[in-house]
Design a protein around this motif. Sequence first.
Motif, PDB file in Angstrom:
ATOM      1  N   ASP A  76     -33.036 -20.156   0.270  1.00 51.74           N
ATOM      2  CA  ASP A  76     -32.552 -20.872   1.457  1.00 51.74           C
ATOM      3  C   ASP A  76     -31.689 -19.981   2.350  1.00 51.74           C
ATOM      4  OD1 ASP A  76     -33.758 -23.391   0.828  1.00 51.74           O
ATOM      5  OD2 ASP A  76     -32.164 -23.739  -0.644  1.00 51.74           O
ATOM      6  N   SER A  77     -32.159 -18.777   2.594  1.00 56.66           N
ATOM      7  CA  SER A  77     -31.406 -17.816   3.413  1.00 56.66           C
ATOM      8  C   SER A  77     -32.216 -17.401   4.641  1.00 56.66           C
ATOM      9  CB  SER A  77     -31.028 -16.595   2.560  1.00 56.66           C
ATOM     10  OG  SER A  77     -30.207 -16.970   1.492  1.00 56.66           O
ATOM     11  N   LYS A  78     -32.761 -18.395   5.322  1.00 54.45           N
ATOM     12  CA  LYS A  78     -33.594 -18.113   6.494  1.00 54.45           C
ATOM     13  C   LYS A  78     -32.841 -17.301   7.525  1.00 54.45           C
ATOM     14  CE  LYS A  78     -37.022 -20.053   9.558  1.00 54.45           C
ATOM     15  NZ  LYS A  78     -37.306 -18.755  10.053  1.00 54.45           N
ATOM     16  N   TRP A  79     -31.538 -17.425   7.566  1.00 47.69           N
ATOM     17  CA  TRP A  79     -30.748 -16.650   8.528  1.00 47.69           C
ATOM     18  C   TRP A  79     -30.962 -15.146   8.357  1.00 47.69           C
ATOM     19  CZ3 TRP A  79     -27.107 -13.505   6.265  1.00 47.69           C
ATOM     20  CH2 TRP A  79     -26.747 -13.808   4.945  1.00 47.69           C
ATOM     21  N   LEU A  80     -31.278 -14.705   7.129  1.00 50.37           N
ATOM     22  CA  LEU A  80     -31.599 -13.289   6.927  1.00 50.37           C
ATOM     23  C   LEU A  80     -32.943 -12.937   7.576  1.00 50.37           C
ATOM     24  CD1 LEU A  80     -30.518 -12.802   3.215  1.00 50.37           C
ATOM     25  CD2 LEU A  80     -29.422 -11.813   5.234  1.00 50.37           C
ATOM     26  N   ILE A  92     -36.562 -15.051  -0.123  1.00 50.20           N
ATOM     27  CA  ILE A  92     -35.370 -15.132   0.736  1.00 50.20           C
ATOM     28  C   ILE A  92     -35.328 -16.467   1.474  1.00 50.20           C
ATOM     29  CG2 ILE A  92     -34.280 -14.183   2.818  1.00 50.20           C
ATOM     30  CD1 ILE A  92     -35.322 -11.398   1.899  1.00 50.20           C
ATOM     31  N   ASP A  93     -36.443 -16.833   2.070  1.00 52.63           N
ATOM     32  CA  ASP A  93     -36.505 -18.019   2.926  1.00 52.63           C
ATOM     33  C   ASP A  93     -36.567 -19.311   2.125  1.00 52.63           C
ATOM     34  OD1 ASP A  93     -37.021 -19.951   4.857  1.00 52.63           O
ATOM     35  OD2 ASP A  93     -38.811 -18.981   5.651  1.00 52.63           O
TER      36      ASP A  93
END
Length: 191
Positions: free
Chosen positions: A179-183, A174-175
Amino acid sequence: MRDAYTTKADPQFASLQTKIDALQKTYMAQQMATDKNRKFFPDANSTLRVTYGKVKGSTPRDAVSYNYQTHLAGVMEKYVPGDYEFDVPKKLIDLYDKKDFGNYKDKTGDVPVGFTATNHTTGGNSGSPALDANGNLVGLNFDRQWEGTMSDINYDPRFSRNIMVDTKYILFIIDKFADSKWLIDEMKVVK
């Protein structure tokens, strides 16, 4: 296509499934009558499933031993460009080559990918959460070890193992990969 399915295929399927279900009940009753000392596990489809076990590897046969943990290095060892099962996206290869694991690596310095445990699972268990003793999500079930696939019929504690994807790998993907660190920022991640 939908009309053809609902008018022709689905009624036949439903009729056959009803017969199969009735025969399955007879088959199970005969097994239970024949083998009174055996433990039988119910069909868990459409039910809440709860199982327990310990993280553990196995030695299913002579000179064969499986550790309980796999790592991203193992994914790279199996990489076969263009193969439908073992191809790996370039970005994941780059992250591995740079050792850009963030805080998702374990004490070995690599990202844990999967682990096995002694939990009894069955078809339909994929996606079931694996919780530690404190109720923290540590993985998601997705498969069974080949030597233990008969566990629906005969659970053998020597080598019946379920396989789970490690939460650290999920978070890493995910991170770092997606590139979805916001999750990640929306989650309560226990270190």
